[in-house]
Design an enzyme around this catalytic site. Structure first.
Site, mmCIF file in Angstrom:
data_model
loop_
_atom_site.group_PDB
_atom_site.id
_atom_site.type_symbol
_atom_site.label_atom_id
_atom_site.label_comp_id
_atom_site.label_asym_id
_atom_site.label_seq_id
_atom_site.Cartn_x
_atom_site.Cartn_y
_atom_site.Cartn_z
ATOM 1 N N ASP A 191 0.889 -1.162 0.000
ATOM 2 C CA ASP A 191 0.000 0.000 0.000
ATOM 3 C C ASP A 191 0.925 1.209 0.000
ATOM 4 O O ASP A 191 1.596 1.482 1.002
ATOM 5 C CB ASP A 191 -0.900 0.018 1.233
ATOM 6 C CG ASP A 191 -1.934 1.141 1.186
ATOM 7 O OD1 ASP A 191 -1.617 2.197 0.616
ATOM 8 O OD2 ASP A 191 -3.045 0.975 1.712
ATOM 9 N N HIS A 192 0.981 1.923 -1.129
ATOM 10 C CA HIS A 192 2.003 2.958 -1.276
ATOM 11 C C HIS A 192 1.864 4.076 -0.246
ATOM 12 O O HIS A 192 2.814 4.808 0.016
ATOM 13 C CB HIS A 192 1.975 3.539 -2.693
ATOM 14 C CG HIS A 192 0.791 4.406 -2.987
ATOM 15 N ND1 HIS A 192 -0.396 3.907 -3.479
ATOM 16 C CD2 HIS A 192 0.610 5.742 -2.854
ATOM 17 C CE1 HIS A 192 -1.251 4.908 -3.635
ATOM 18 N NE2 HIS A 192 -0.674 6.024 -3.268
ATOM 19 N N HIS A 254 -6.045 2.416 2.068
ATOM 20 C CA HIS A 254 -5.264 3.591 2.454
ATOM 21 C C HIS A 254 -5.673 4.158 3.813
ATOM 22 O O HIS A 254 -4.851 4.359 4.706
ATOM 23 C CB HIS A 254 -5.412 4.694 1.402
ATOM 24 C CG HIS A 254 -4.887 4.334 0.058
ATOM 25 N ND1 HIS A 254 -3.868 3.425 -0.136
ATOM 26 C CD2 HIS A 254 -5.216 4.770 -1.187
ATOM 27 C CE1 HIS A 254 -3.608 3.310 -1.418
ATOM 28 N NE2 HIS A 254 -4.413 4.116 -2.077
#
Length: 504
Positions: A191-192, A254
């Site tokens: 998950d960036h 996120h």
């Protein structure tokens, strides 16, 4: 070869990117590798293999990589830095469901190891649509690539891009498939958002500053607000987005990462598993979300026509390839309650949406009002709430709002702000999230990646909402004008407890 890398811990590595001709590779992965090389953080024995269905030669792949670095890298292209990587770059055209293609891939890797007389760690990066995950995983297993150098420090690893499932059952099934071929210590679910500097700094701000941790609980915090807003529409992702929506696209991954880091208990150490254990405990402590009409904890909505930065934009149902009667939500607001000692009675409000007033991601900790005994007899004094704001994007930093006396002969109080920004303090050339995450995967540090039970726990919380919406159709689906901060119903969600969203 002389080792010029500053990173002596990075083992000799091959990165294989599945979906190498795609947008993520062009915009993020190739520039990230270039910047890691510029910082001397890649091992000297480093190889890059692109795998995709597009018919490309290695030379064409190299040329496109150069072009994408020039377009998207935070630093200008440097021939001296990129040439050694390009010399070790290869592209293979193949289908993801073709075992023969994976046999060719394995043979090529074995040839490289034989040529340099050195065993290599293989890092597989799956950057494809999720319907291809199963084929890639199974072929990595049957070809023996998943178990390459098993039992050594050079065991194969795999990075999987989101979305990791589309509900609880699919996430559980995908975990079963991947665990057949890879052990949990080989798996890096990415998950960036976790690679962003401000998100990483959450643990430091909470646990390295004695002024914060003692007041980080229900005694002093009235409510917490998390906003992840975008001013763009669905753009080229309409096909994916209409099957996904804001809950699957942003909330389940996120924003839940932000929530878990800001609300979890102190881990016993900074080891990856200790931190990830606390994140899972926090997610399990979230109470089931109320969907009853009289006390609904969820607001969903779609954007209609409006103005974004002075320009007229289409409504969601007018976007290309969107079904004319789609009930997919482009906005969602939630009230979450955490059933543990630290957060008893403290609501966590989360919102995310497209086509909102502006792009911003932040966490706001709203502290309780102090007793105003000293000033209660004066009608000229109105105390404001102390708020600690953690800005994640676009301007990474923190802001503290507190009350101060206005200079003058009368006692008048006004809220003021204290700012810290990464760009002004540390410089603006901050590493991209993918740089940190790729490097951590190479080094075997899983701290900033999502564990299997974590993603299942998150889906278990939100799947009942998806099922409720599926049965409800368009009932309860609000609308909001593009360029606004969402529907009125989202404001009313907070107003029930005399709370409000932050005004920007």
């Amino acid at each position: 070869m002389i080792d010029t890398s500053k990173n002596r811990l990075a083992p000799p590595t091959i990165i294989v990117i599945f979906g190498a001709s795609g947008d993520l590779t062009a915009r993020k992965l190739i520039p990230a590798l270039f910047n890691l090389a510029q910082d001397s953080l890649l091992p000297s024995n480093f190889y890059l293999i692109g795998f995709g269905r597009t018919k490309l030669t290695s030379e064409e792949f190299a040329a496109s990589a150069r072009e994408n670095i020039s377009k998207y890298s935070r630093r200008p292209f440097n021939e001296e830095i990129w040439a050694p990587i390009e010399h070790h770059l290869y592209f293979q055209t193949g289908n993801y469901d073709d075992p023969k293609a994976f046999k060719i891939l394995k043979d090529h890797i074995l040839d490289i190891e034989k040529k340099i007389d050195c065993e290599l760690q293989i890092l597989f990066y799956i950057s494809t649509p999720p319907d291809l995950f199963k084929f890639i995983l199974e072929n990595l297993g049957s070809s023996g690539l998943a178990s390459h150098h098993k039992g050594t420090s050079l065991i194969s690893k795999i990075i999987i891009e989101k979305p990791f499932g589309h509900d609880f059952n699919s996430a559980k099934e995908l975990n079963c498939i991947i665990r057949k071929e890879f052990s949990e210590d080989q798996i890096y679910r990415i998950d960036h958002y976790l690679g962003k500097e401000t998100v990483q700094n959450l643990l430091v701000q909470r646990f390295a500053n004695s002024i914060f941790e003692p007041i980080w609980n229900f005694k002093y915090v009235e409510y917490v607000e998390i906003t992840v807003a975008e001013d763009i529409g669905v753009e080229a992702r309409s096909g994916y987005y209409d099957q996904s929506g804001a809950l699957r696209d942003m909330i389940q991954n996120h924003t839940m990462q932000l929530l878990s880091l800001v609300a979890m208990e102190p881990p016993i150490s900074t080891k990856p598993e200790d931190i990830r254990d606390e994140k899972v405990k926090l997610l399990k402590a979230i109470q089931p979300i109320n969907l009853q009409l009289h006390r609904n904890d969820v607001v969903r909505a779609q954007y209609t026509q409006g103005l974004i930065h002075g320009h007229k934009v289409k409504g969601y149902l007018e976007e290309k390839d969107i079904k004319p009667h789609s009930t997919t939500e482009t906005y969602i607001a939630l009230r979450l309650n955490i059933n543990n000692w630290r957060w008893n009675g403290v609501p966590f409000y989360i919102r995310s949406g497209k086509r909102m007033t502006r792009r911003i991601s932040e966490i706001a900790i709203h502290f309780r009002y102090p007793p105003a005994y000293l000033f209660k007899e004066s009608n000229k004094v109105e105390l404001s709430q102390n708020v600690f704001v953690i800005q994640i994007q676009p301007d990474e930093g923190t802001t503290l709002l507190f009350n101060s006396k206005i200079p003058g002969l009368e006692t008048r109080i006004e809220p003021v702000e204290m700012h810290f920004q990464y760009a002004t303090t540390f410089g603006s050339n901050t590493p991209e999230a993918y740089e940190r995450l790729i490097l951590d995967a190479i080094l075997g540090d899983s701290t900033l990646f999502i564990r299997g039970d974590e993603t299942e726990t998150s889906w278990k919380l939100y799947t009942p909402i998806l099922e409720f919406w599926e049965n409800s159709g368009s009932k309860g689906l609000e609308t909001y004008s593009a360029g606004s901060w969402g529907p009125i119903a989202a404001d009313l969600l907070l107003a029930q407890s005399k709370h409000s969203w932050r005004i920007y």
